[in-house]
Design an enzyme around this catalytic site. Sequence first.
Site, PDB file in Angstrom:
ATOM      1  N   SER A 143       0.691  -1.215   0.224  1.00  0.00           N
ATOM      2  CA  SER A 143       0.159  -0.085  -0.101  1.00  0.00           C
ATOM      3  C   SER A 143       0.699   1.259   0.035  1.00  0.00           C
ATOM      4  O   SER A 143       2.015   1.099   0.462  1.00  0.00           O
ATOM      5  CB  SER A 143      -1.011   0.140   1.247  1.00  0.00           C
ATOM      6  OG  SER A 143      -1.462   1.313   1.356  1.00  0.00           O
ATOM      7  N   TYR A 156      -2.510  -1.308  10.095  1.00  0.00           N
ATOM      8  CA  TYR A 156      -2.327  -1.349   8.569  1.00  0.00           C
ATOM      9  C   TYR A 156      -1.010  -1.257   8.182  1.00  0.00           C
ATOM     10  O   TYR A 156      -0.331  -2.085   7.305  1.00  0.00           O
ATOM     11  CB  TYR A 156      -3.455  -0.715   8.126  1.00  0.00           C
ATOM     12  CG  TYR A 156      -3.706  -0.718   6.515  1.00  0.00           C
ATOM     13  CD1 TYR A 156      -4.294  -1.989   6.091  1.00  0.00           C
ATOM     14  CD2 TYR A 156      -3.024   0.270   5.560  1.00  0.00           C
ATOM     15  CE1 TYR A 156      -4.727  -1.913   4.673  1.00  0.00           C
ATOM     16  CE2 TYR A 156      -3.430  -0.205   4.348  1.00  0.00           C
ATOM     17  CZ  TYR A 156      -3.970  -1.311   3.937  1.00  0.00           C
ATOM     18  OH  TYR A 156      -4.306  -1.382   2.553  1.00  0.00           O
TER      19      TYR A 156
HETATM   20  N1  NAD Z   1      -8.509   0.063  -1.567  1.00  0.00           N
HETATM   21  C1  NAD Z   1      -7.534   0.941  -1.503  1.00  0.00           C
HETATM   22  O1  NAD Z   1      -7.581   2.321  -1.148  1.00  0.00           O
HETATM   23  C2  NAD Z   1      -6.115   0.096  -1.010  1.00  0.00           C
HETATM   24  C3  NAD Z   1      -5.106   0.874  -1.089  1.00  0.00           C
HETATM   25  C4  NAD Z   1      -3.710   0.355  -0.862  1.00  0.00           C
HETATM   26  C5  NAD Z   1      -3.892  -1.132  -0.740  1.00  0.00           C
HETATM   27  N2  NAD Z   1      -5.050  -1.796  -0.743  1.00  0.00           N
HETATM   28  C6  NAD Z   1      -4.679  -3.291  -0.552  1.00  0.00           C
HETATM   29  O2  NAD Z   1      -5.452  -3.823  -2.148  1.00  0.00           O
HETATM   30  C7  NAD Z   1      -5.681  -5.157  -1.397  1.00  0.00           C
HETATM   31  C8  NAD Z   1      -7.234  -5.427  -2.006  1.00  0.00           C
HETATM   32  O3  NAD Z   1      -8.083  -4.646  -1.482  1.00  0.00           O
HETATM   33  P1  NAD Z   1      -9.291  -3.906  -1.893  1.00  0.00           P
HETATM   34  O4  NAD Z   1      -9.090  -2.553  -1.873  1.00  0.00           O
HETATM   35  O5  NAD Z   1      -9.529  -4.513  -3.369  1.00  0.00           O
HETATM   36  O6  NAD Z   1     -10.283  -4.399  -0.889  1.00  0.00           O
HETATM   37  P2  NAD Z   1     -11.841  -5.335  -0.837  1.00  0.00           P
HETATM   38  O7  NAD Z   1     -12.410  -5.512   0.345  1.00  0.00           O
HETATM   39  O8  NAD Z   1     -12.633  -4.817  -2.074  1.00  0.00           O
HETATM   40  O9  NAD Z   1     -11.188  -6.824  -1.246  1.00  0.00           O
HETATM   41  C9  NAD Z   1     -10.376  -7.569  -0.492  1.00  0.00           C
HETATM   42  C10 NAD Z   1     -10.878  -8.867  -0.649  1.00  0.00           C
HETATM   43  O10 NAD Z   1      -9.971  -9.665   0.148  1.00  0.00           O
HETATM   44  C11 NAD Z   1     -11.047 -10.727   0.891  1.00  0.00           C
HETATM   45  N3  NAD Z   1     -10.456 -11.364   1.929  1.00  0.00           N
HETATM   46  C12 NAD Z   1     -10.480 -10.377   3.282  1.00  0.00           C
HETATM   47  N4  NAD Z   1     -10.175 -11.263   4.240  1.00  0.00           N
HETATM   48  C13 NAD Z   1      -9.438 -12.449   3.564  1.00  0.00           C
HETATM   49  C14 NAD Z   1      -9.315 -13.830   4.125  1.00  0.00           C
HETATM   50  N5  NAD Z   1      -8.738 -13.964   5.454  1.00  0.00           N
HETATM   51  N6  NAD Z   1      -8.978 -14.796   3.377  1.00  0.00           N
HETATM   52  C15 NAD Z   1      -9.402 -14.403   1.963  1.00  0.00           C
HETATM   53  N7  NAD Z   1      -9.941 -13.551   1.548  1.00  0.00           N
HETATM   54  C16 NAD Z   1      -9.967 -12.394   2.264  1.00  0.00           C
HETATM   55  C17 NAD Z   1     -12.322  -9.956   1.168  1.00  0.00           C
HETATM   56  O11 NAD Z   1     -13.524 -10.497   1.136  1.00  0.00           O
HETATM   57  C18 NAD Z   1     -12.354  -9.130  -0.102  1.00  0.00           C
HETATM   58  O12 NAD Z   1     -13.111  -9.831  -1.229  1.00  0.00           O
HETATM   59  C19 NAD Z   1      -5.441  -5.342  -0.161  1.00  0.00           C
HETATM   60  O13 NAD Z   1      -4.401  -5.989   0.429  1.00  0.00           O
HETATM   61  C20 NAD Z   1      -5.470  -3.972   0.540  1.00  0.00           C
HETATM   62  O14 NAD Z   1      -4.865  -3.840   1.766  1.00  0.00           O
HETATM   63  C21 NAD Z   1      -6.111  -1.220  -1.059  1.00  0.00           C
END
Ligand code: NAD
Length: 273
Positions: A143, A156
């Site tokens: 991130s 986080y």
């Molecule tokens: N959205 C943002 O602004 C952002 C920014 C930086 C990093 N990220 C990272 O991107 C990645 C994807 O996140 P996103 O934004 O698409 O969020 P999201 O919540 O839309 O998707 C995350 C998915 O991970 C699944 N998940 C959660 N816990 C789990 C587990 N224990 N086992 C299996 N699956 C699990 C959830 O059910 C969900 O479908 C994450 O690692 C997040 O930290 C997101």
Amino acid sequence: MKSFKNKVAVITGAGSGIGRAIAYQLAKEGASLALTDINEDGLKETVAKSETLGAKVFSKKSNVSILEDVQSFIADSLQNFGYIDMIFNNAGIALGKKTLLELTYPEWEKIMGVNLWGVIYGSKEALPHLMKRPEAAVINISSVFGIAGIPEQLPYCTTKFAVRGFTESLRAEMEGSSVEVYCVHPGGINTNIAEDALKDAGDDVKKRKEVESFKKMLAHSPERAANVILTAVKKKNYKILIGEEAYLFDWMTRAMPQNYTKLINWGMNKILS
Ligand SMILES: NC(=O)c1ccc[n+]([C@@H]2O[C@H](COP(=O)([O-])OP(=O)(O)OC[C@H]3O[C@@H](n4cnc5c(N)ncnc54)[C@H](O)[C@@H]3O)[C@@H](O)[C@H]2O)c1
């Protein structure tokens, strides 16, 4: 990796957001998909659309923070496709805004389990199989919070800095092999992740308002994120920044290592007020 055609890609957290968008783009580019998520309904939706986009898909519900789940998902993916070429360790969760004094140890353990152990398990279990392939890739999602320290986001940030350390070390370890290792630093992507933080805020009106303000900063689409990631993998750009804010944070931490946190506190206060 020049092309994704006929490659087998494993994606964790494929039931929503960035993971789902990566699945759809890979499906359009001719890859086969091994998809997993803890959320079965979200996973089913991704599977159905990926298939309509022409991909062969294997899917299984699993929890990335449980080693046995990851082992059996990888084993079943191999049984299904015979090989794997890429793993996107993407599943992740966020917590609400909490100070170190407010945070409980079970909250720390939960986020470390998903965001850090999930990435370690996925990488380690996939690696022996990736090493057998002529070209292969591990793509770990950190991130912008894995680049800069942010107040009231200690768990986080801790997990995402650790993902960066793990991934860059693995990249060094794999140099000269067929396995490329990528670390992704998205800025604000408009996905369901902020819902975790909202759940965490409970009935606390001030915290809910803060999370709502924070949600407004999630400006980029998951499709844009997927496109940036997959384009970078084709170009072998191993450090992947997504969004202008990611470039800004990256620059700030290098240009003013002593004082960037003051600037971040000032910016956060402005946004949240
Ligand atoms: N959205 C943002 O602004 C952002 C920014 C930086 C990093 N990220 C990272 O991107 C990645 C994807 O996140 P996103 O934004 O698409 O969020 P999201 O919540 O839309 O998707 C995350 C998915 O991970 C699944 N998940 C959660 N816990 C789990 C587990 N224990 N086992 C299996 N699956 C699990 C959830 O059910 C969900 O479908 C994450 O690692 C997040 O930290 C997101």
